[in-house]
Design a protein around this motif. Structure first.
Motif, PDB file in Angstrom:
ATOM      1  N   ILE A 184       0.846  -1.192   0.000  1.00 59.49           N
ATOM      2  CA  ILE A 184       0.000   0.000   0.000  1.00 59.49           C
ATOM      3  C   ILE A 184       0.888   1.251   0.000  1.00 59.49           C
ATOM      4  O   ILE A 184       1.710   1.434   0.899  1.00 59.49           O
ATOM      5  N   ILE A 185       0.709   2.116  -1.022  1.00 56.31           N
ATOM      6  CA  ILE A 185       1.566   3.305  -1.118  1.00 56.31           C
ATOM      7  C   ILE A 185       0.802   4.611  -0.960  1.00 56.31           C
ATOM      8  O   ILE A 185       1.410   5.684  -0.893  1.00 56.31           O
ATOM      9  N   GLY A 186      -0.526   4.568  -0.911  1.00 55.81           N
ATOM     10  CA  GLY A 186      -1.292   5.801  -0.758  1.00 55.81           C
ATOM     11  C   GLY A 186      -2.772   5.515  -0.670  1.00 55.81           C
ATOM     12  O   GLY A 186      -3.177   4.348  -0.612  1.00 55.81           O
ATOM     13  N   ARG A 187      -3.557   6.590  -0.628  1.00 60.04           N
ATOM     14  CA  ARG A 187      -5.007   6.391  -0.578  1.00 60.04           C
ATOM     15  C   ARG A 187      -5.722   7.492  -1.343  1.00 60.04           C
ATOM     16  O   ARG A 187      -5.249   8.625  -1.409  1.00 60.04           O
ATOM     17  N   THR A 188      -6.866   7.132  -1.944  1.00 59.54           N
ATOM     18  CA  THR A 188      -7.682   8.109  -2.667  1.00 59.54           C
ATOM     19  C   THR A 188      -9.100   8.098  -2.121  1.00 59.54           C
ATOM     20  O   THR A 188      -9.552   7.086  -1.588  1.00 59.54           O
ATOM     21  N   ARG A 189      -9.794   9.234  -2.237  1.00 67.03           N
ATOM     22  CA  ARG A 189     -11.207   9.278  -1.874  1.00 67.03           C
ATOM     23  C   ARG A 189     -12.086   9.096  -3.112  1.00 67.03           C
ATOM     24  O   ARG A 189     -13.306   9.149  -3.026  1.00 67.03           O
ATOM     25  N   PHE A 190     -11.459   8.902  -4.262  1.00 65.12           N
ATOM     26  CA  PHE A 190     -12.214   8.707  -5.506  1.00 65.12           C
ATOM     27  C   PHE A 190     -13.104   7.461  -5.371  1.00 65.12           C
ATOM     28  O   PHE A 190     -12.644   6.386  -4.990  1.00 65.12           O
ATOM     29  N   GLU A 191     -14.393   7.609  -5.684  1.00 66.84           N
ATOM     30  CA  GLU A 191     -15.363   6.522  -5.532  1.00 66.84           C
ATOM     31  C   GLU A 191     -15.321   5.628  -6.776  1.00 66.84           C
ATOM     32  O   GLU A 191     -15.781   6.033  -7.839  1.00 66.84           O
ATOM     33  N   LEU A 192     -14.743   4.428  -6.643  1.00 69.61           N
ATOM     34  CA  LEU A 192     -14.601   3.543  -7.805  1.00 69.61           C
ATOM     35  C   LEU A 192     -15.846   2.711  -8.072  1.00 69.61           C
ATOM     36  O   LEU A 192     -16.057   2.242  -9.180  1.00 69.61           O
ATOM     37  N   PHE A 193     -16.646   2.497  -7.022  1.00 71.59           N
ATOM     38  CA  PHE A 193     -17.805   1.617  -7.202  1.00 71.59           C
ATOM     39  C   PHE A 193     -18.917   2.021  -6.263  1.00 71.59           C
ATOM     40  O   PHE A 193     -18.708   2.149  -5.067  1.00 71.59           O
ATOM     41  N   ASN A 194     -20.103   2.252  -6.837  1.00 71.68           N
ATOM     42  CA  ASN A 194     -21.274   2.533  -6.025  1.00 71.68           C
ATOM     43  C   ASN A 194     -22.452   1.757  -6.609  1.00 71.68           C
ATOM     44  O   ASN A 194     -23.002   2.126  -7.647  1.00 71.68           O
ATOM     45  N   ALA A 195     -22.810   0.659  -5.932  1.00 76.32           N
ATOM     46  CA  ALA A 195     -23.823  -0.268  -6.464  1.00 76.32           C
ATOM     47  C   ALA A 195     -25.152   0.434  -6.731  1.00 76.32           C
ATOM     48  O   ALA A 195     -25.947  -0.034  -7.545  1.00 76.32           O
ATOM     49  N   LYS A 196     -25.414   1.556  -6.055  1.00 75.35           N
ATOM     50  CA  LYS A 196     -26.725   2.202  -6.206  1.00 75.35           C
ATOM     51  C   LYS A 196     -26.768   3.187  -7.369  1.00 75.35           C
ATOM     52  O   LYS A 196     -27.831   3.706  -7.690  1.00 75.35           O
ATOM     53  N   ASP A 197     -25.628   3.476  -7.989  1.00 75.01           N
ATOM     54  CA  ASP A 197     -25.616   4.352  -9.156  1.00 75.01           C
ATOM     55  C   ASP A 197     -26.126   3.605 -10.389  1.00 75.01           C
ATOM     56  O   ASP A 197     -25.996   2.387 -10.472  1.00 75.01           O
ATOM     57  N   ILE A 198     -26.667   4.372 -11.351  1.00 77.19           N
ATOM     58  CA  ILE A 198     -27.106   3.756 -12.612  1.00 77.19           C
ATOM     59  C   ILE A 198     -25.903   3.121 -13.289  1.00 77.19           C
ATOM     60  O   ILE A 198     -25.969   2.040 -13.845  1.00 77.19           O
ATOM     61  N   ASN A 199     -24.769   3.812 -13.221  1.00 79.15           N
ATOM     62  CA  ASN A 199     -23.514   3.276 -13.733  1.00 79.15           C
ATOM     63  C   ASN A 199     -22.591   3.058 -12.524  1.00 79.15           C
ATOM     64  O   ASN A 199     -21.868   3.965 -12.134  1.00 79.15           O
ATOM     65  N   PRO A 200     -22.626   1.868 -11.905  1.00 81.23           N
ATOM     66  CA  PRO A 200     -21.948   1.667 -10.618  1.00 81.23           C
ATOM     67  C   PRO A 200     -20.436   1.854 -10.673  1.00 81.23           C
ATOM     68  O   PRO A 200     -19.812   2.177  -9.678  1.00 81.23           O
ATOM     69  N   CYS A 201     -19.855   1.638 -11.860  1.00 85.10           N
ATOM     70  CA  CYS A 201     -18.405   1.689 -11.973  1.00 85.10           C
ATOM     71  C   CYS A 201     -18.054   2.665 -13.096  1.00 85.10           C
ATOM     72  O   CYS A 201     -18.147   2.316 -14.270  1.00 85.10           O
ATOM     73  N   PRO A 202     -17.697   3.924 -12.762  1.00 84.65           N
ATOM     74  CA  PRO A 202     -17.496   4.925 -13.811  1.00 84.65           C
ATOM     75  C   PRO A 202     -16.310   4.616 -14.729  1.00 84.65           C
ATOM     76  O   PRO A 202     -16.317   4.978 -15.898  1.00 84.65           O
ATOM     77  N   ILE A 203     -15.272   3.937 -14.191  1.00 86.04           N
ATOM     78  CA  ILE A 203     -14.081   3.651 -14.990  1.00 86.04           C
ATOM     79  C   ILE A 203     -14.311   2.407 -15.850  1.00 86.04           C
ATOM     80  O   ILE A 203     -14.816   1.409 -15.367  1.00 86.04           O
ATOM     81  N   SER A 204     -13.967   2.514 -17.138  1.00 89.03           N
ATOM     82  CA  SER A 204     -14.208   1.398 -18.066  1.00 89.03           C
ATOM     83  C   SER A 204     -12.915   0.951 -18.734  1.00 89.03           C
ATOM     84  O   SER A 204     -11.954   1.720 -18.803  1.00 89.03           O
ATOM     85  N   PRO A 205     -12.898  -0.283 -19.251  1.00 86.21           N
ATOM     86  CA  PRO A 205     -11.721  -0.745 -19.994  1.00 86.21           C
ATOM     87  C   PRO A 205     -11.361   0.215 -21.127  1.00 86.21           C
ATOM     88  O   PRO A 205     -12.246   0.769 -21.774  1.00 86.21           O
ATOM     89  N   MET A 206     -10.083   0.397 -21.338  1.00 84.39           N
ATOM     90  CA  MET A 206      -9.496   1.274 -22.367  1.00 84.39           C
ATOM     91  C   MET A 206      -9.471   2.736 -21.953  1.00 84.39           C
ATOM     92  O   MET A 206      -8.942   3.572 -22.683  1.00 84.39           O
ATOM     93  N   ASP A 207     -10.051   3.069 -20.804  1.00 84.11           N
ATOM     94  CA  ASP A 207      -9.896   4.434 -20.283  1.00 84.11           C
ATOM     95  C   ASP A 207      -8.440   4.626 -19.883  1.00 84.11           C
ATOM     96  O   ASP A 207      -7.723   3.656 -19.638  1.00 84.11           O
ATOM     97  N   THR A 208      -8.002   5.891 -19.815  1.00 83.99           N
ATOM     98  CA  THR A 208      -6.655   6.167 -19.315  1.00 83.99           C
ATOM     99  C   THR A 208      -6.778   6.805 -17.944  1.00 83.99           C
ATOM    100  O   THR A 208      -7.818   7.382 -17.607  1.00 83.99           O
ATOM    101  N   LEU A 209      -5.715   6.692 -17.166  1.00 84.61           N
ATOM    102  CA  LEU A 209      -5.792   7.095 -15.765  1.00 84.61           C
ATOM    103  C   LEU A 209      -4.441   7.627 -15.300  1.00 84.61           C
ATOM    104  O   LEU A 209      -3.388   7.139 -15.695  1.00 84.61           O
ATOM    105  N   GLN A 210      -4.493   8.668 -14.486  1.00 85.72           N
ATOM    106  CA  GLN A 210      -3.278   9.274 -13.951  1.00 85.72           C
ATOM    107  C   GLN A 210      -3.484   9.530 -12.472  1.00 85.72           C
ATOM    108  O   GLN A 210      -4.580   9.894 -12.048  1.00 85.72           O
ATOM    109  N   PHE A 211      -2.432   9.309 -11.680  1.00 85.70           N
ATOM    110  CA  PHE A 211      -2.513   9.593 -10.251  1.00 85.70           C
ATOM    111  C   PHE A 211      -1.945  10.984  -9.987  1.00 85.70           C
ATOM    112  O   PHE A 211      -0.832  11.292 -10.427  1.00 85.70           O
ATOM    113  N   ILE A 212      -2.710  11.831  -9.295  1.00 80.79           N
ATOM    114  CA  ILE A 212      -2.277  13.188  -8.980  1.00 80.79           C
ATOM    115  C   ILE A 212      -1.963  13.269  -7.487  1.00 80.79           C
ATOM    116  O   ILE A 212      -2.863  13.103  -6.666  1.00 80.79           O
TER     117      ILE A 212
END
Lengths: 222, 281
Positions: A184-212
Motif C-alpha cells: 500500500i503506497i497511498g489512498r484516494t477518496r475517488f469513488e470507484l464503485f457505487n452499487a446504487k448508481d445507474i452506472n456503478p463503476c465509472p471507470i471502463s476498460p481502455m480508459d486512461t488514468l493518472q494519479f495526482i
C-alpha cells in the motif's frame, strides 16, 4: 495469431488470444466484445474481458456449438482500427506514509526515496485493461519497471477502501475494504464503485488514468 | 412479515444469482446448493428466481408475523414448528405467531427456506443475494424484520418429496477439464484423480480449500476469468474450488471445471469430509 474458443462451464465460452499482455490484444478484445454484445444481446448474460481472453456467459438454453462458428465468422469481419471513445481519469492520491503504510519498507526494498516512488508512480499514463477480481477493481497497465515489487509474503486481512497499491508488475486501487496482498503506497477518496448508481463503476476498460499527488491536508478536507 | 429471533451460524438471503455485472467485478453469488433452492421454490409453485433464506450448519429461529406457506429443503436437520418436529421437503401452512426453528444439520450442511412468492428484500443490481459491500449487510441480523411479497395465492395440493440420503454422502465429484487441464503432467493428473481431498474449515461461500496438497503445482496464468465450480491449482500445489461468491477473475491455473450438480453437491459437504474427483469428457 488466431483466436481459440473453448467451452468453460455449463454456459460459458472462453475466447483466448496469444498469452501475452499487450495493448494490441486489449484493443481487439474491446472491439470484439462491443460487437458481440450487440449481436447477441438477447443470449448473453455476462461478458468478462481480461488481458488476453474474453469469456461470454450465455443463457442456459443457448446452443454453444452453433455459436462458436458464428463467433469465428464475426471476428474476421471486425475493423480493429476503429477509434475507441475512452475517458481520461485524474485520481487524487495522498502518498503520505500514514496512509501509504508500505511506503517506508518499499523505499528500502526498491532503493528509491519516497519522493522518487511518488514521482515514478504519478508520472505514467496508465491504461485500464479491465475491471475484475472484486467490484470496481481496475487492472492497470503502464507501471514503471523501477516500481515492480514483490507482493507481501502473507496478505493483510483488511486494507482501507481507496488504498492504492503495487503488486508485482501491477498497480491498482482497492475499491472497497478487502483483504490484500499488495504494497500500500497511498489512498484516494475517488469513488470507484457505487452499487446504487445507474452506472456503478465509472471507470471502463481502455480508459486512461493518472494519479495526482495531494497533501495530507488536501486529502483530509476532500 | 417475519422476524429473525436468532440468526443461526451463517444465514443470508439468496436467490438464483446476480447476473449482468460480472464485467464490473461483481460476483454472481446466489444459493450455494441450487438444486435444493430450486426444489424449495418448486414446492410452493414459486417462480424460479424467488429469494430464500440459506442457512449453514445451524439455521435461524423465525417468528412469522403473518400467515403464509413455506417449504424447507436441503440438509437433513432438526426442524421444529412451535416446538413440534416437522417434515423437510414439504409444504407447510403457517399461522400468525408461529415460531420455526431450523436446527443443527445431520446430513449435509445447508438449508433453504422458501416462502410463497418470495421475500421482498432490497434489490441491488437485479438480485436480492446478500454480498459484503453490495447489500446493507452480508448476513441476516438478529431482530431483523423481513417483508414477504404480497400474494393472494393459497396452496391446496401439498406435495412432499422424498429424497435419497445418498445425495449428501457421495464422495465422487464429477468434473470436466478446465482451460489449463492441458498443462498438467501425467503425474499431476494421477495425483489429482487418485487422491482424497478433505474440506477445511477455512472454506466459505467464496472458495473451498482442502487439507491435502499435491507435491507441486503449476505456474500462475495471466489473470483471466473464473466462475463457480472452477478448480484452481496453485504453484505450491494447493487445490482451490471456487464457489458462488467467486471473484470474477483470477491468476491460478484452472485445471478442472465442475458441472452445476457437483457444485450443489459440494455446497452440502461438511468440513473434514472427503471428496474424490472423477473426470468426465
Amino acid at each position: 495469431m488466431p483466436i481459440t474458443i473453448l467451452q468453460f462451464g455449463i454456459s460459458g465460452l472462453l475466447i483466448s488470444w496469444e498469452n501475452i499482455i499487450s495493448s494490441k490484444t486489449s484493443r481487439k478484445i474491446y472491439h470484439f466484445n462491443k460487437v458481440i454484445l450487440k449481436v447477441f444481446k438477447n443470449e448473453i448474460v455476462d461478458s468478462v474481458p481480461t488481458y488476453c481472453s474474453l469469456t461470454l456467459y450465455f443463457k442456459q438454453s443457448t446452443s454453444l456449438i452453433k455459436l462458436k462458428n458464428q463467433l469465428f465468422n464475426i471476428y474476421h469481419t471486425i475493423d480493429f482500427s476503429t477509434d475507441i471513445n475512452s475517458h481520461h481519469w485524474k485520481i487524487p492520491v495522498c502518498y503520505h506514509p500514514s496512509l501509504g503504510i508500505d511506503l517506508v519498507s518499499l523505499s528500502s526494498t526498491l532503493k528509491l526515496s519516497i519522493d522518487e516512488i511518488i514521482l515514478l508512480h504519478s508520472t505514467p499514463l496508465y491504461t485500464v485493461d479491465f475491471i475484475g477480481f472484486l467490484p470496481g477493481f481496475p487492472y492497470l497497465s503502464g507501471l514503471d519497471t523501477q516500481l515492480h515489487a514483490p507482493r507481501l509474503s502473507s496478505p493483510r486481512p483488511l486494507v482501507k477502501k481507496g488504498s492504492v497499491a503495487i503488486g508485482g508488475k501491477q498497480t491498482g486501487i482497492y475499491a472497497n475494504t478487502s483483504p490484500a496482498g499488495w504494497n500500500i503506497i497511498g489512498r484516494t477518496r475517488f469513488e470507484l464503485f457505487n452499487a446504487k448508481d445507474i452506472n456503478p463503476c465509472p471507470i471502463s476498460p481502455m480508459d486512461t488514468l493518472q494519479f495526482i499527488p495531494i497533501t495530507l491536508s488536501e486529502f483530509n478536507t476532500a | 412479515m417475519i422476524k429473525i429471533l436468532s440468526t443461526g451460524f451463517y444465514s443470508s438471503i439468496q436467490d438464483a444469482g446476480r447476473f449482468g455485472s460480472r464485467h464490473l467485478g461483481v460476483p454472481v453469488s446466489g444459493c450455494m446448493d441450487l438444486y435444493s433452492f430450486n426444489l424449495a421454490n418448486a414446492l410452493l409453485n414459486n417462480s424460479s428466481d424467488c429469494s430464500v433464506i440459506e442457512s449453514t450448519f445451524i439455521g435461524p429461529t423465525i417468528k412469522f408475523l403473518s400467515p403464509t406457506y413455506i417449504a424447507i429443503t436441503g440438509a437433513q436437520c432438526h426442524l421444529l414448528l412451535n416446538s413440534k418436529p416437522i417434515q423437510i421437503n414439504t409444504v407447510l401452512q403457517i399461522c400468525k405467531g408461529d415460531i420455526l426453528q431450523i436446527g443443527k444439520t445431520i446430513h449435509g450442511c445447508r438449508n433453504y427456506l422458501s416462502i410463497i412468492d418470495g421475500f421482498d428484500c432490497e434489490i441491488i443490481l437485479d438480485s436480492q443475494s446478500q454480498y459484503n459491500g453490495l447489500t446493507k449487510s452480508s448476513t441476516l441480523q438478529k431482530n431483523q424484520i423481513i417483508v414477504i411479497n404480497k400474494t393472494s395465492r393459497t396452496i391446496k395440493n401439498r406435495t412432499t418429496v422424498k429424497l435419497s440420503q445418498n445425495l449428501f454422502t457421495h464422495e465422487k465429484l464429477v468434473a470436466f477439464k478446465g482451460p489449463e487441464f492441458c498443462l498438467l503432467t501425467d503425474e499431476l493428473k494421477h495425483k489429482i484423480f487418485s487422491s482424497n481431498f478433505n474440506l477445511t474449515s477455512q472454506s466459505n461461500r467464496m472458495a473451498y480449500l482442502f487439507k491435502q496438497d499435491i507435491p507441486y503445482g503449476i505456474n500462475d496464468i495471466i489473470t483471466s476469468s473464473v466462475q463457480a465450480g472452477t478448480v484452481q491449482l496453485t504453484p505450491s500445489g494447493k487445490i482451490i474450488i471456487l464457489m458462488r461468491d467467486a471473484q470474477t477473475t483470477g491468476g491460478y491455473a484452472r485445471v478442472l471445471q465442475l458441472p452445476e450438480q457437483s457444485i450443489s453437491q459440494l455446497a452440502q459437504l461438511p468440513f473434514n469430509k472427503k471428496i474424490k474427483f472423477s473426470l468426465e469428457d
